[in-house]
Design an enzyme around this catalytic site. Structure first.
Site, PDB file in Angstrom:
ATOM      1  N   GLU A 148      -2.073 -13.400  -3.743  1.00 19.08           N
ATOM      2  CA  GLU A 148      -1.916 -13.136  -2.305  1.00 19.08           C
ATOM      3  C   GLU A 148      -2.509 -14.277  -1.485  1.00 19.08           C
ATOM      4  O   GLU A 148      -3.266 -15.108  -1.999  1.00 19.08           O
ATOM      5  CB  GLU A 148      -2.590 -11.812  -1.931  1.00 19.08           C
ATOM      6  CG  GLU A 148      -4.087 -11.798  -2.185  1.00 19.08           C
ATOM      7  CD  GLU A 148      -4.842 -10.831  -1.278  1.00 19.08           C
ATOM      8  OE1 GLU A 148      -4.620 -10.885  -0.054  1.00 19.08           O
ATOM      9  OE2 GLU A 148      -5.651 -10.060  -1.794  1.00 19.08           O
TER      10      GLU A 148
ATOM     11  N   LYS B 125     -12.867  -2.449  -2.751  1.00 19.72           N
ATOM     12  CA  LYS B 125     -14.035  -3.066  -2.153  1.00 19.72           C
ATOM     13  C   LYS B 125     -15.097  -2.019  -1.846  1.00 19.72           C
ATOM     14  O   LYS B 125     -14.791  -0.930  -1.370  1.00 19.72           O
ATOM     15  CB  LYS B 125     -13.645  -3.770  -0.855  1.00 19.72           C
ATOM     16  CG  LYS B 125     -13.656  -5.267  -1.009  1.00 19.72           C
ATOM     17  CD  LYS B 125     -12.910  -5.914   0.121  1.00 19.72           C
ATOM     18  CE  LYS B 125     -11.431  -5.625  -0.028  1.00 19.72           C
ATOM     19  NZ  LYS B 125     -10.603  -6.323   0.909  1.00 19.72           N
TER      20      LYS B 125
HETATM   21  N1  PSU Z   1      -9.751  -8.614  -1.289  1.00 16.72           N
HETATM   22  C1  PSU Z   1     -10.619  -9.589  -0.976  1.00 16.72           C
HETATM   23  N2  PSU Z   1     -10.489 -10.177   0.235  1.00 16.72           N
HETATM   24  C2  PSU Z   1      -9.497  -9.808   1.116  1.00 16.72           C
HETATM   25  C3  PSU Z   1      -8.588  -8.765   0.781  1.00 16.72           C
HETATM   26  C4  PSU Z   1      -8.771  -8.202  -0.433  1.00 16.72           C
HETATM   27  O1  PSU Z   1     -11.489  -9.929  -1.773  1.00 16.72           O
HETATM   28  O2  PSU Z   1      -9.402 -10.409   2.175  1.00 16.72           O
HETATM   29  C5  PSU Z   1      -7.449  -8.382   1.726  1.00 16.72           C
HETATM   30  C6  PSU Z   1      -6.210  -8.062   0.860  1.00 16.72           C
HETATM   31  O3  PSU Z   1      -5.150  -8.861   1.335  1.00 16.72           O
HETATM   32  C7  PSU Z   1      -5.930  -6.591   1.106  1.00 16.72           C
HETATM   33  C8  PSU Z   1      -6.406  -6.482   2.519  1.00 16.72           C
HETATM   34  O4  PSU Z   1      -4.587  -6.249   0.920  1.00 16.72           O
HETATM   35  O5  PSU Z   1      -7.633  -7.212   2.515  1.00 16.72           O
HETATM   36  C9  PSU Z   1      -6.589  -5.041   2.961  1.00 16.72           C
HETATM   37  O6  PSU Z   1      -6.550  -4.999   4.351  1.00 16.72           O
HETATM   38  P1  PSU Z   1      -6.384  -3.577   5.085  1.00 16.72           P
HETATM   39  O7  PSU Z   1      -7.619  -2.824   4.722  1.00 16.72           O
HETATM   40  O8  PSU Z   1      -6.310  -3.936   6.552  1.00 16.72           O
HETATM   41  O9  PSU Z   1      -5.108  -2.963   4.567  1.00 16.72           O
END
Ligand code: PSU
Ligand code: MN
Length: 302
Positions: A25, A159
């Site tokens: 990604e 996370k």
């Molecule tokens: N994992 C990381 N850093 C990030 C992300 C995931 O270590 O920046 C990003 C990924 O792209 C994931 C997103 O899909 O955060 C999730 O965002 P949200 O909670 O707004 O869906």
């Protein structure tokens, strides 16, 4: 209106030769880490995949084109660009249609990978159910995507800024297999283990590949979440990271941070509060995930 995927030179060659490809990604580059470590990490992660015998395909939308694999200069430019959009399932079509530039989240990367015939994807952590979601309704589109799009996603668990038990409940409801690699408990991103039992455990890339292929044989849509623990030598123990996470969550609430800004805000806050230790751990776990993803892709065959 026409639409074509734009493949990097390396991914084009891999498709011809039948070399397994692993998707990566780009939101982690633009919104998850500061420059220049973001670009350095992206390169290291790509190299892990090459060393393991597969080919990396970093995914992003550049000037309205959906790229499957970035050339080195494109990766550099994206890592330094300001105001890049964060694209999830809801945003990707509008961005392409209007000639925009954006980084793909887990959800959007899965969509793009599937369009390109790529079945394995490595990242850091997925989005999930945020703490306080019963008030905010903040549940990442990544979860629904795992239920819908047949890509195996290797992450270091949800996370730790999220509500992990609620995230597991939603994944179960959606019918998404959560498979922890090599241990019984779920990892917690910066820490190798949580006190939450994993729904499933597997100890080899070959088994994970077989489980992915079996879902397709059974006619089940969707992918799998592989929870790959950060190596113990690289982890930040739970008792150190937990109060820092709590402080970051309080600060986000105080500043009324909502929606797409929540995850990047928390990561940045924790980066400063740990004097960069969270970033060092984040880099180690993404590289670790890249190695496992490559092994799974190779076991699956091209
Ligand atoms: N994992 C990381 N850093 C990030 C992300 C995931 O270590 O920046 C990003 C990924 O792209 C994931 C997103 O899909 O955060 C999730 O965002 P949200 O909670 O707004 O869906
Ligand atoms: Mn969200």
């Amino acid at each position: 209106m026409t639409f074509d995927l734009t493949y990097s030179g390396e991914v084009t060659a891999a498709r011809k030769a039948g070399t397994p490809v692993v998707a990566l990604e780009s939101t982690i580059i633009t919104h998850g880490m500061p420059w220049p470590q973001n670009v350095e990490t992206a390169r290291l992660v790509e190299d892990e995949i090459r060393r393991a015998g597969a080919v990396p395909a970093t995914i992003a939308v550049l000037d309205g084109r959906l790229h499957i694999g970035l050339e080195a200069d494109q990766l550099d430019a994206l890592g330094q660009a300001k105001n890049v959009a964060k694209l999830s399932r809801a945003d990707i079509a509008a961005c392409i249609a209007t000639g925009g530039t954006g980084a793909t989240t887990v959800a959007a990367t899965m969509i793009a990978a599937h369009l390109a015939g790529i079945r394995v994807f490595a990242t850091g952590g997925i989005g999930g159910v945020h703490r306080g979601a019963e008030q905010s309704f903040d549940i990442s589109a990544d979860l629904r995507e795992l239920a819908e799009t047949p890509v195996t996603v290797v992450a270091a668990g949800a996370k730790a800024i999220l509500d992990i038990p609620k995230t597991m409940e939603v994944l179960e409801t959606l019918g998404v297999p959560v498979i922890t690699y090599g241990q019984d408990n779920l990892p917690a991103f910066w820490s190798s283990s949580s006190d939450i039992a994993s729904p499933l455990r597997m100890d080899s890339a070959a088994d994970i590949a077989k489980a992915h292929l079996m879902r397709a044989k059974l006619g089940l849509p969707g992918g799998q979440l592989i929870a790959n623990p950060i190596p113990v030598k690289d982890q930040i123990p739970n008792d150190i990271i937990t109060p820092i996470i709590t402080a970051a969550l309080n600060e986000a609430e105080r500043q009324a941070i909502t929606a797409k800004r929540v995850t990047p805000f928390l990561l940045d806050n924790i980066f400063h509060a740990t004097n960069g230790m969270s970033l060092t751990a984040n880099i180690a776990l993404v590289r670790n995930n890249a190695r496992l993803a490559a092994a799974i892709a190779i076991a699956m065959g091209a």
